[in-house]
Design a protein around this motif. Structure first.
Motif, mmCIF file in Angstrom:
data_model
loop_
_atom_site.group_PDB
_atom_site.id
_atom_site.type_symbol
_atom_site.label_atom_id
_atom_site.label_comp_id
_atom_site.label_asym_id
_atom_site.label_seq_id
_atom_site.Cartn_x
_atom_site.Cartn_y
_atom_site.Cartn_z
ATOM 1 N N MET A 1 59.187 -8.193 -78.762
ATOM 2 C CA MET A 1 60.289 -7.997 -79.779
ATOM 3 C C MET A 1 60.030 -8.600 -81.085
ATOM 4 N N GLN A 2 60.964 -8.064 -82.233
ATOM 5 C CA GLN A 2 61.102 -8.829 -83.456
ATOM 6 C C GLN A 2 62.549 -8.940 -84.187
ATOM 7 N N ASN A 3 62.518 -9.816 -85.146
ATOM 8 C CA ASN A 3 63.867 -10.063 -85.626
ATOM 9 C C ASN A 3 64.180 -9.004 -86.643
ATOM 10 N N THR A 4 63.273 -8.676 -87.404
ATOM 11 C CA THR A 4 63.539 -7.445 -88.419
ATOM 12 C C THR A 4 62.816 -6.188 -88.016
ATOM 13 N N VAL A 5 63.630 -5.043 -87.893
ATOM 14 C CA VAL A 5 63.040 -3.679 -87.593
ATOM 15 C C VAL A 5 62.964 -2.837 -88.796
ATOM 16 N N PRO A 6 61.855 -2.304 -89.050
ATOM 17 C CA PRO A 6 61.930 -1.352 -90.358
ATOM 18 C C PRO A 6 62.921 -0.271 -90.281
ATOM 19 N N PHE A 7 63.301 0.235 -91.232
ATOM 20 C CA PHE A 7 63.973 1.519 -91.234
ATOM 21 C C PHE A 7 63.674 2.682 -90.575
ATOM 22 N N SER A 8 62.228 2.772 -90.723
ATOM 23 C CA SER A 8 61.725 4.068 -89.837
ATOM 24 C C SER A 8 61.799 3.958 -88.435
ATOM 25 N N GLN A 9 61.745 2.704 -87.789
ATOM 26 C CA GLN A 9 61.884 2.541 -86.499
ATOM 27 C C GLN A 9 63.166 2.852 -86.163
ATOM 28 N N LYS A 10 64.425 2.454 -87.127
ATOM 29 C CA LYS A 10 65.796 2.708 -86.515
ATOM 30 C C LYS A 10 65.882 3.997 -86.885
ATOM 31 N N LEU A 11 65.295 4.806 -87.725
ATOM 32 C CA LEU A 11 65.598 6.272 -87.986
ATOM 33 C C LEU A 11 65.170 7.035 -86.868
ATOM 34 N N ALA A 12 63.918 6.598 -86.184
ATOM 35 C CA ALA A 12 63.355 7.166 -85.072
ATOM 36 C C ALA A 12 64.210 7.082 -83.851
ATOM 37 N N PHE A 13 64.758 6.008 -83.505
ATOM 38 C CA PHE A 13 65.636 5.792 -82.539
ATOM 39 C C PHE A 13 67.071 6.409 -82.839
ATOM 40 N N GLY A 14 67.431 6.687 -84.021
ATOM 41 C CA GLY A 14 68.775 7.418 -84.403
ATOM 42 C C GLY A 14 68.563 8.851 -84.130
ATOM 43 N N LEU A 15 67.216 9.333 -84.490
ATOM 44 C CA LEU A 15 66.988 10.852 -84.038
ATOM 45 C C LEU A 15 67.035 10.948 -82.587
ATOM 46 N N GLY A 16 66.619 10.003 -81.814
ATOM 47 C CA GLY A 16 66.532 10.175 -80.392
ATOM 48 C C GLY A 16 67.971 10.178 -79.895
ATOM 49 N N MET A 17 68.863 9.486 -80.543
ATOM 50 C CA MET A 17 70.421 9.316 -80.287
ATOM 51 C C MET A 17 70.894 10.680 -80.709
ATOM 52 N N LEU A 18 70.563 11.443 -81.753
ATOM 53 C CA LEU A 18 71.108 12.692 -82.143
ATOM 54 C C LEU A 18 70.945 13.721 -81.000
ATOM 55 N N ALA A 19 69.622 13.716 -80.640
ATOM 56 C CA ALA A 19 69.375 14.591 -79.391
ATOM 57 C C ALA A 19 70.431 14.302 -78.050
ATOM 58 N N ASN A 20 70.241 13.007 -77.921
ATOM 59 C CA ASN A 20 71.288 12.429 -76.740
ATOM 60 C C ASN A 20 72.477 12.771 -76.783
ATOM 61 N N GLN A 21 73.129 13.160 -77.966
ATOM 62 C CA GLN A 21 74.483 13.521 -78.183
ATOM 63 C C GLN A 21 74.626 14.986 -78.587
ATOM 64 N N LEU A 22 73.570 15.735 -78.850
ATOM 65 C CA LEU A 22 73.584 17.113 -79.101
ATOM 66 C C LEU A 22 73.550 17.838 -77.822
ATOM 67 N N PHE A 23 73.071 17.444 -76.821
ATOM 68 C CA PHE A 23 72.940 18.221 -75.897
ATOM 69 C C PHE A 23 74.130 18.119 -74.952
ATOM 70 N N PRO A 24 75.116 17.156 -74.695
ATOM 71 C CA PRO A 24 76.384 17.493 -74.328
ATOM 72 C C PRO A 24 77.322 18.136 -75.385
ATOM 73 N N ALA A 25 77.114 17.832 -76.628
ATOM 74 C CA ALA A 25 78.092 18.606 -77.457
ATOM 75 C C ALA A 25 77.930 20.214 -77.429
ATOM 76 N N MET A 26 76.726 20.520 -77.147
ATOM 77 C CA MET A 26 76.291 22.037 -77.135
ATOM 78 C C MET A 26 76.715 22.623 -75.915
ATOM 79 N N LEU A 27 76.584 21.493 -74.749
ATOM 80 C CA LEU A 27 76.937 22.088 -73.617
ATOM 81 C C LEU A 27 78.512 22.469 -73.436
ATOM 82 N N GLY A 28 79.246 21.728 -74.299
ATOM 83 C CA GLY A 28 80.895 21.943 -74.270
ATOM 84 C C GLY A 28 81.115 23.212 -75.070
ATOM 85 N N ILE A 29 80.210 23.391 -75.945
ATOM 86 C CA ILE A 29 80.378 24.723 -76.631
ATOM 87 C C ILE A 29 80.007 25.823 -75.908
#
Length: 223
Positions: A1-29
């Motif tokens: 682990m590291q203290n400072t995480v590059p924004f690119s890594q945060k963005l990669a994790f955020g895109l995964g979170m977008l998928a994690n939220q999109l699946f149940p959101a679309m399921l409800g639609i």
């Protein structure tokens, strides 16, 4: 682990979170189609909510134990994120290939069975994925930044998903909402699967081959 995480890594994790939220959101639609176009009675709708969630409650802790105790040169999380993303995406696309010409009972059992694969995929993906986020840094404030960034990106799913209703019921796009759901589910599954795979590819983790974990068996998997 590291203290400072590059924004690119945060963005990669955020895109995964977008998928994690999109699946149940679309399921409800999309689930509106089951009542509006396919004639599911109330008890069937209740069952397709209750049974997969019960299944999910059993598989989540088991998956948590498996990923925590994985020995691999890729670490504990990345391989499960990728495998889970693929299972989730494929099953989501197949889950909505429903036709009003088929009987209600056939559509019900088809949807129920495929949805269990979908929820299994979500479990395999999301449990190690969320743990991955907390392991990206050992600094409290940096972890907060990682989670804040991912939640900001992930919440976009609930902003955009309702617009699917506009597309589904607009005859200039599709002749029927039923056909729209079948088609949109495939494109959405491809898009979300790509997003979900990104953290597994770009967020690095150290090998756990030489770490000492408790071997998995039926006794400790049920704890």
């Amino acid at each position: 682990m590291q203290n400072t995480v590059p924004f690119s890594q945060k963005l990669a994790f955020g895109l995964g979170m977008l998928a994690n939220q999109l699946f149940p959101a679309m399921l409800g639609i999309f689930i509106v189609i089951l009542i509006d176009k396919l004639g599911f009675p109330g008890w069937m709708l209740s069952a397709i909510y209750f049974v997969p969630k019960l299944f999910d409650a059993i598989t989540d802790p088991i998956m948590g134990f498996i990923t925590d105790n994985t020995k691999s040169k890729w670490g504990r999380r990345r391989q499960y994120v990728i495998i889970g993303a693929l299972i989730t995406g494929i099953s989501f696309a197949f889950m909505w290939q429903l036709y009003a010409d088929d009987s209600v009972n056939y559509n019900f059992y088809y949807f129920m069975i495929v949805s269990l694969f979908f929820y299994l995929g979500i479990t395999i993906f999301s449990v190690p994925f969320v743990a991955m986020g907390y392991e990206m840094s050992d600094d409290f404030h940096e972890r907060t930044s990682i989670m804040a960034t991912s939640q900001l990106i992930g919440q976009l799913a609930w902003v955009f998903a309702p617009w699917l209703w506009v597309i589904m019921y607009d005859v200039t796009f599709f002749p029927s909402a039923e056909e729209a759901t079948r088609t949109l589910a495939v494109y959405a599954a491809i898009f979300c699967t790509i997003l979900a795979i990104i953290p597994g590819i770009f967020i690095k983790s150290k090998s756990t081959l030489h770490e000492n974990y408790e071997p998995l068996n039926l006794k400790n998997a049920s704890r």
